[in-house]
Design a protein around this motif. Structure first.
Motif, PDB file in Angstrom:
ATOM      1  N   PHE A   1     113.400  48.739  -3.499  1.00  0.00           N
ATOM      2  CA  PHE A   1     112.181  47.937  -3.450  1.00  0.00           C
ATOM      3  C   PHE A   1     111.050  48.721  -2.782  1.00  0.00           C
ATOM      4  O   PHE A   1     111.224  49.375  -1.767  1.00  0.00           O
ATOM      5  N   THR A   2     109.883  48.665  -3.390  1.00  0.00           N
ATOM      6  CA  THR A   2     108.657  49.168  -2.774  1.00  0.00           C
ATOM      7  C   THR A   2     107.571  48.129  -3.003  1.00  0.00           C
ATOM      8  O   THR A   2     107.546  47.465  -4.048  1.00  0.00           O
ATOM      9  N   GLY A   3     106.698  47.978  -2.035  1.00  0.00           N
ATOM     10  CA  GLY A   3     105.627  46.995  -2.171  1.00  0.00           C
ATOM     11  C   GLY A   3     105.247  46.413  -0.827  1.00  0.00           C
ATOM     12  O   GLY A   3     105.755  46.810   0.224  1.00  0.00           O
ATOM     13  N   ASP A   4     104.349  45.409  -0.884  1.00  0.00           N
ATOM     14  CA  ASP A   4     103.819  44.795   0.338  1.00  0.00           C
ATOM     15  C   ASP A   4     104.413  43.413   0.546  1.00  0.00           C
ATOM     16  O   ASP A   4     104.555  42.618  -0.403  1.00  0.00           O
ATOM     17  N   ILE A   5     104.716  43.121   1.808  1.00  0.00           N
ATOM     18  CA  ILE A   5     105.130  41.776   2.224  1.00  0.00           C
ATOM     19  C   ILE A   5     104.076  41.283   3.204  1.00  0.00           C
ATOM     20  O   ILE A   5     103.762  41.955   4.194  1.00  0.00           O
ATOM     21  N   GLN A   6     103.529  40.108   2.931  1.00  0.00           N
ATOM     22  CA  GLN A   6     102.467  39.563   3.790  1.00  0.00           C
ATOM     23  C   GLN A   6     103.009  38.401   4.606  1.00  0.00           C
ATOM     24  O   GLN A   6     103.677  37.515   4.079  1.00  0.00           O
ATOM     25  N   TYR A   7     102.712  38.427   5.908  1.00  0.00           N
ATOM     26  CA  TYR A   7     103.079  37.341   6.820  1.00  0.00           C
ATOM     27  C   TYR A   7     101.805  36.599   7.207  1.00  0.00           C
ATOM     28  O   TYR A   7     100.865  37.204   7.750  1.00  0.00           O
ATOM     29  N   ASN A   8     101.752  35.302   6.923  1.00  0.00           N
ATOM     30  CA  ASN A   8     100.661  34.441   7.378  1.00  0.00           C
ATOM     31  C   ASN A   8     101.161  33.648   8.583  1.00  0.00           C
ATOM     32  O   ASN A   8     101.998  32.745   8.425  1.00  0.00           O
ATOM     33  N   LEU A   9     100.658  33.965   9.742  1.00  0.00           N
ATOM     34  CA  LEU A   9     101.169  33.386  10.989  1.00  0.00           C
ATOM     35  C   LEU A   9     100.162  32.367  11.525  1.00  0.00           C
ATOM     36  O   LEU A   9      99.031  32.719  11.882  1.00  0.00           O
ATOM     37  N   ARG A  10     100.595  31.105  11.585  1.00  0.00           N
ATOM     38  CA  ARG A  10      99.716  30.032  12.040  1.00  0.00           C
ATOM     39  C   ARG A  10      99.712  29.950  13.564  1.00  0.00           C
ATOM     40  O   ARG A  10     100.774  29.866  14.197  1.00  0.00           O
TER      41      ARG A  10
ATOM     42  N   ARG B   1      96.726  34.155  11.108  1.00  0.00           N
ATOM     43  CA  ARG B   1      96.622  35.598  11.298  1.00  0.00           C
ATOM     44  C   ARG B   1      97.547  36.275  10.291  1.00  0.00           C
ATOM     45  O   ARG B   1      98.742  35.998  10.267  1.00  0.00           O
ATOM     46  N   ALA B   2      96.997  37.176   9.493  1.00  0.00           N
ATOM     47  CA  ALA B   2      97.772  37.850   8.447  1.00  0.00           C
ATOM     48  C   ALA B   2      98.219  39.233   8.924  1.00  0.00           C
ATOM     49  O   ALA B   2      97.448  39.960   9.565  1.00  0.00           O
ATOM     50  N   TRP B   3      99.454  39.566   8.596  1.00  0.00           N
ATOM     51  CA  TRP B   3      99.989  40.910   8.812  1.00  0.00           C
ATOM     52  C   TRP B   3     100.667  41.360   7.526  1.00  0.00           C
ATOM     53  O   TRP B   3     101.268  40.552   6.810  1.00  0.00           O
ATOM     54  N   THR B   4     100.582  42.644   7.250  1.00  0.00           N
ATOM     55  CA  THR B   4     101.201  43.199   6.052  1.00  0.00           C
ATOM     56  C   THR B   4     102.193  44.278   6.430  1.00  0.00           C
ATOM     57  O   THR B   4     101.892  45.147   7.265  1.00  0.00           O
ATOM     58  N   VAL B   5     103.381  44.217   5.834  1.00  0.00           N
ATOM     59  CA  VAL B   5     104.385  45.266   5.977  1.00  0.00           C
ATOM     60  C   VAL B   5     104.494  45.960   4.624  1.00  0.00           C
ATOM     61  O   VAL B   5     104.940  45.357   3.640  1.00  0.00           O
ATOM     62  N   ALA B   6     104.064  47.223   4.586  1.00  0.00           N
ATOM     63  CA  ALA B   6     104.101  48.018   3.346  1.00  0.00           C
ATOM     64  C   ALA B   6     105.365  48.855   3.343  1.00  0.00           C
ATOM     65  O   ALA B   6     105.609  49.638   4.273  1.00  0.00           O
ATOM     66  N   ILE B   7     106.179  48.713   2.285  1.00  0.00           N
ATOM     67  CA  ILE B   7     107.478  49.379   2.204  1.00  0.00           C
ATOM     68  C   ILE B   7     107.456  50.390   1.064  1.00  0.00           C
ATOM     69  O   ILE B   7     107.063  50.077  -0.072  1.00  0.00           O
TER      70      ILE B   7
ATOM     71  N   ILE C   1     104.966  35.168   3.214  1.00  0.00           N
ATOM     72  CA  ILE C   1     105.740  34.289   4.091  1.00  0.00           C
ATOM     73  C   ILE C   1     104.770  33.612   5.046  1.00  0.00           C
ATOM     74  O   ILE C   1     104.002  34.276   5.746  1.00  0.00           O
ATOM     75  N   THR C   2     104.786  32.283   5.078  1.00  0.00           N
ATOM     76  CA  THR C   2     103.860  31.522   5.926  1.00  0.00           C
ATOM     77  C   THR C   2     104.667  30.666   6.891  1.00  0.00           C
ATOM     78  O   THR C   2     105.569  29.903   6.479  1.00  0.00           O
ATOM     79  N   LEU C   3     104.350  30.761   8.173  1.00  0.00           N
ATOM     80  CA  LEU C   3     105.042  29.991   9.200  1.00  0.00           C
ATOM     81  C   LEU C   3     104.256  30.072  10.507  1.00  0.00           C
ATOM     82  O   LEU C   3     103.335  30.878  10.650  1.00  0.00           O
ATOM     83  N   ALA C   4     104.646  29.215  11.452  1.00  0.00           N
ATOM     84  CA  ALA C   4     104.007  29.242  12.777  1.00  0.00           C
ATOM     85  C   ALA C   4     104.386  30.538  13.490  1.00  0.00           C
ATOM     86  O   ALA C   4     105.487  31.064  13.315  1.00  0.00           O
ATOM     87  N   VAL C   5     103.472  31.037  14.315  1.00  0.00           N
ATOM     88  CA  VAL C   5     103.726  32.301  14.995  1.00  0.00           C
ATOM     89  C   VAL C   5     104.961  32.194  15.892  1.00  0.00           C
ATOM     90  O   VAL C   5     105.760  33.134  15.988  1.00  0.00           O
ATOM     91  N   ALA C   6     105.164  31.039  16.553  1.00  0.00           N
ATOM     92  CA  ALA C   6     106.334  30.877  17.414  1.00  0.00           C
ATOM     93  C   ALA C   6     107.621  30.915  16.596  1.00  0.00           C
ATOM     94  O   ALA C   6     108.635  31.489  17.034  1.00  0.00           O
ATOM     95  N   ASP C   7     107.599  30.313  15.393  1.00  0.00           N
ATOM     96  CA  ASP C   7     108.794  30.351  14.544  1.00  0.00           C
ATOM     97  C   ASP C   7     109.070  31.769  14.052  1.00  0.00           C
ATOM     98  O   ASP C   7     110.234  32.186  13.929  1.00  0.00           O
ATOM     99  N   PHE C   8     108.008  32.515  13.742  1.00  0.00           N
ATOM    100  CA  PHE C   8     108.194  33.919  13.348  1.00  0.00           C
ATOM    101  C   PHE C   8     108.890  34.701  14.469  1.00  0.00           C
ATOM    102  O   PHE C   8     109.829  35.476  14.218  1.00  0.00           O
ATOM    103  N   ILE C   9     108.476  34.470  15.705  1.00  0.00           N
ATOM    104  CA  ILE C   9     109.084  35.173  16.840  1.00  0.00           C
ATOM    105  C   ILE C   9     110.526  34.727  17.021  1.00  0.00           C
ATOM    106  O   ILE C   9     111.411  35.537  17.314  1.00  0.00           O
ATOM    107  N   ARG C  10     110.791  33.440  16.831  1.00  0.00           N
ATOM    108  CA  ARG C  10     112.164  32.954  16.983  1.00  0.00           C
ATOM    109  C   ARG C  10     113.085  33.547  15.914  1.00  0.00           C
ATOM    110  O   ARG C  10     114.241  33.871  16.186  1.00  0.00           O
TER     111      ARG C  10
END
Length: 586
Positions: free
Chosen positions: A497-506, A513-519, A538-547
Motif C-alpha cells: 500500500f502507498t498513499g495518504d491517510i487523513q486523520y480528522n481530530l475533533r 484538526r487534520a493530520w496526514t500520514v503519507a505512506i 478517519i474522524t474521531l475525537a482527539v482523546a479517542d485517537f490518543i486512547r
C-alpha cells in the motif's frame, strides 16, 4: 552582595598528632563567629584522597556540627561530586534533606564534577563520561526530594526502581541547587539547567562581567530548562581573603596560605606527581612557587587597588582580597558592579593562623560589610526587574514530577534486581493554562524515548479525556504521537500500500484538526494538514485517537459505537494495526 566563607580544610605537612582535630574544632569556632557577625553561608568542599590540600571528605558531618552551633548562617555543600561512583544519588538526597531538617531549612546544595586523577581513579569514575553522569544525577537528586515516591530511574548511568527516598527536606520544593564552575563552559551549563553558578576560577571583576552577563542572558532565554523544581539564579565567585588595618600585615598573614591553596589545586589537577603518604606538597610549594605563578616577592604593600592576578618584575602571582578594609571595599565594589551576587572567601588556607582568621572576620564585618548591606535592597530590586518572570517561564519548560504506575509494589523477599516500574508524568494540581501542555508534552516525549510504549500506555490509562486533550492532544503532543507512528511503521506489513491517510481530530470546542500520514514503500511521514486525495479518512475525537494509540480503546469497538468514522478504503483500515507494529486490526 552576599559574603560567605569557604573551607577546603587544608593541613600542610609536616603533620602534628592533633592537626586534623584542631583544624576542625577551630573551623567550627570560625563558623560560630561568622554566624554572629552576619555572614551569609559557610561552604564546605567535598574531596577525597587530596592530602594537605583538602581533608574535607565528609562535609555533611562538618556542616551538621555547624548547624547545631549556629542560628542563621546557611550551610552549603560546596560541592558534592555526583558521579554514581562517588555516591549513589539517593545518598546525596538523603544527606541534604537530613541536614535541612536539622538546620531548620538552611541548606544550599552545591554539586559538581572533579578533575583530579586521585579522586576519579580512586573511585573508578570515567573522566570522559562524568559530565553526563553529573547531568543525569542532578535531575534525579531533585526528583528524589520532591517525588513521593521517587518514580525510579533508567538512564545510561543510573538505574533504580521506585522507592520513597526519605526524609524530605524542609525547604520546598528542595534546597537551592548549585554547580561548581571552574570554566566558562560550566557557567553556561549552570544557566541552562537553572542552577546557581559557583565560580572557583579566581577571576578579575572586569573579566567576570561577561561571564555574569552571559549567565543571566541564558537564564532568561528558552535555553534554560531547570534540572530542579525551582530556579536558583545566582552567580558566586571565590577569592582568597585576609584583611588588616596595615596592608603589609595583611599580606604577611594571608598571602602564603592563598598561594598554597592555588599551588595545591595545581598539584592535583594540572602539574603534580603524587606518592600517597609520602609527597610533601608544602615542601614542593616552597621550592617551586615562583615557577608556577605564586611568587611571594611579586606581592608588595603599595596601597594600590587590589587585583587577583599580579605581574611584577617578570614574576606572576595571585593576590585577591588581601589588604586593608578600604582596599577590600574597592575590590568588592568592582565585583558588585560586574553583577556577582556572592563572594566566597577562602581564609583557612595553608598555615594561616586561627587567631588571624578570627580577627579578619571581625574586622571585615565591622568595616567592609556595612557599606554593601546598605545597597542590598536596591540590588535585589534591580535583579528582580532584570529577571522578570524568567524563572516561571523556565519552569514551564521543565517536565513535571513523576509518579508510579498503579499496581507497582516490591516484596520483602525480592532479590537485588528489581523490575523497573513505569514512571508517569504527574500533572500539577492546579496547572496554569500555559504550563500544562508544554511541561507534560516534554515529559511525555521523554517517557516515550526512555520507556517506549509501556510508558505511553500507562499515561493514557490514568488520564481523563480532558487531560489527554490538553496535553497529548495539543499541537506539540500530536507531533510526539505521530512521530512515534513514523518510527513504528513496518513497510513489509503494508502489503504494497502507498498513499495518504487523513486523520480528522475533533477538539472539545468542536473544531477539527487534520493530520496526514503519507505512506510509501519505505516509510511513513506525518504532517499537520489535510491530504489532497486521501485513500482513507478517519474522524474521531482527539482523546479517542490518543486512547486508541495507547491501546486503551479498541478501534473496532470505537467504529461500532460511532466514536470513530471511516471513509474510503476499508481494506487499508483493516491493515493499519499491522502497518504500525500492532497485532492486527485497526
Amino acid at each position: 552582595m552576599r559574603f560567605s566563607i569557604f573551607y577546603e580544610h587544608q593541613v600542610p605537612r609536616p603533620w602534628e598528632a592533633d592537626g586534623e582535630h584542631r583544624l576542625l574544632q577551630e573551623a567550627l569556632e570560625q563558623v560560630e563567629l561568622a554566624d554572629r557577625l552576619g555572614f551569609d553561608t559557610v561552604w564546605a568542599a567535598e574531596h577525597h584522597f587530596l592530602e594537605e590540600h583538602s581533608h574535607s571528605s565528609a562535609p555533611g558531618v562538618f556542616l551538621a556540627a555547624a548547624s547545631q552551633r549556629t542560628t542563621t548562617i546557611r550551610l552549603g555543600f560546596g560541592t558534592v561530586p555526583l558521579a554514581p561512583g562517588y555516591q549513589h544519588p539517593a545518598r546525596v538526597a538523603e544527606a541534604a534533606a537530613t541536614l535541612d531538617l536539622l538546620s531548620d531549612g538552611r541548606v544550599e546544595l552545591g554539586t559538581g564534577e572533579t578533575s583530579s586523577g586521585a579522586e576519579l581513579a580512586g573511585f573508578g569514575v570515567d573522566r570522559e563520561t562524568q559530565t553526563a553522569q553529573w547531568s543525569e544525577a542532578i535531575e534525579i537528586v531533585a526528583r528524589m526530594m520532591v517525588e513521593t515516591p521517587f518514580a525510579g530511574a533508567d538512564t545510561d548511568h543510573i538505574k533504580m526502581p521506585p522507592r520513597n527516598v526519605v526524609p524530605k527536606p524542609l525547604q520546598k520544593p528542595h534546597p537551592p541547587l548549585w554547580v561548581a564552575c571552574p570554566r566558562q563552559e560550566t557557567i553556561r551549563r549552570a544557566a541552562e539547567k537553572g542552577l546557581g553558578a559557583l565560580s572557583f576560577a579566581f577571576v578579575e571583576p572586569e573579566d567576570v562581567r561577561s561571564w555574569v552577563d552571559e549567565y543571566y542572558t541564558i537564564i532568561s532565554s528558552d535555553r534554560c530548562v531547570p534540572a530542579g523544581f525551582a530556579v536558583n539564579p545566582n552567580f558566586a565567585a571565590a577569592l582568597p581573603m585576609m584583611v588588616h588595618a596595615d596592608e603589609a600585615e595583611a599580606i604577611e598573614r594571608g598571602i602564603d596560605g592563598a598561594h598554597f591553596l592555588g599551588y595545591a589545586l595545581g598539584h592535583y589537577n594540572a602539574f603534580g606527581e603524587h606518592a600517597p603518604g609520602r609527597t610533601s606538597i608544602w615542601e614542593e610549594f616552597q621550592a617551586r612557587r615562583d615557577d608556577v605563578g605564586f611568587a611571594r616577592s611579586a606581592i608588595s604593600a603599595d596601597g594600590a587597588p587590589l587585583s587577583v592576578k599580579v605581574l611584577q618584575r617578570g614574576l606572576g602571582s595571585v593576590r585577591g582580597a588581601i589588604g586593608t578594609p578600604a582596599q577590600l571595599r574597592e575590590l568588592i565594589g568592582r565585583y558588585e558592579d560586574a553583577g556577582v551576587d556572592e563572594l566566597l572567601f577562602c581564609l583557612q588556607t595553608g598555615k594561616t593562623q586561627h587567631k588571624h582568621i578570627m580577627e579578619a572576620l571581625e574586622l571585615f564585618a565591622a568595616e567592609v560589610m556595612p557599606a554593601f548591606a546598605q545597597r542590598r535592597p536596591a540590588r535585589a530590586r534591580d535583579k528582580a526587574e532584570r529577571l522578570g518572570d524568567a524563572a516561571e517561564r523556565a519552569l514551564e519548560r521543565r517536565a513535571p514530577r513523576r509518579t508510579v504506575a498503579r499496581g507497582y509494589a516490591f516484596k520483602a523477599g525480592d532479590s537485588g534486581v528489581d523490575a523497573a516500574a513505569v514512571a508517569i508524568p504527574e500533572e500539577p494540581a492546579a496547572p496554569s493554562a500555559r504550563r500544562a501542555p508544554g511541561a507534560a508534552v516534554t515529559s511525555l516525549r521523554r517517557q516515550l524515548e526512555t520507556h517506549g510504549e509501556r510508558a505511553f500506555q500507562a499515561f493514557v490509562g490514568r488520564s481523563d479525556d480532558a487531560r489527554l486533550a490538553r496535553t497529548a492532544g495539543s499541537g506539540a503532543g500530536l507531533r510526539v504521537i505521530f512521530g512515534a507512528m513514523e518510527r513504528q511503521f513496518v513497510p513489509e506489513r503494508a502489503a504494497g500500500f502507498t498513499g495518504d491517510i487523513q486523520y480528522n481530530l475533533r477538539a472539545v470546542d468542536g473544531s477539527v484538526r487534520a493530520w496526514t500520514v503519507a505512506i510509501d514503500r519505505e516509510r511513513a511521514r506525518a504532517r499537520p494538514g489535510a491530504a489532497d486525495d486521501a485513500e482513507l479518512t478517519i474522524t474521531l475525537a482527539v482523546a479517542d485517537f490518543i486512547r486508541i494509540a495507547g491501546r486503551d480503546l479498541d478501534p473496532v469497538k470505537a467504529v461500532l459505537t460511532g466514536r470513530m468514522e471511516l471513509a474510503g478504503d476499508f481494506g487499508v483500515a483493516l491493515k493499519l494495526g499491522e502497518m504500525f507494529g500492532q497485532p492486527g486490526g485497526f
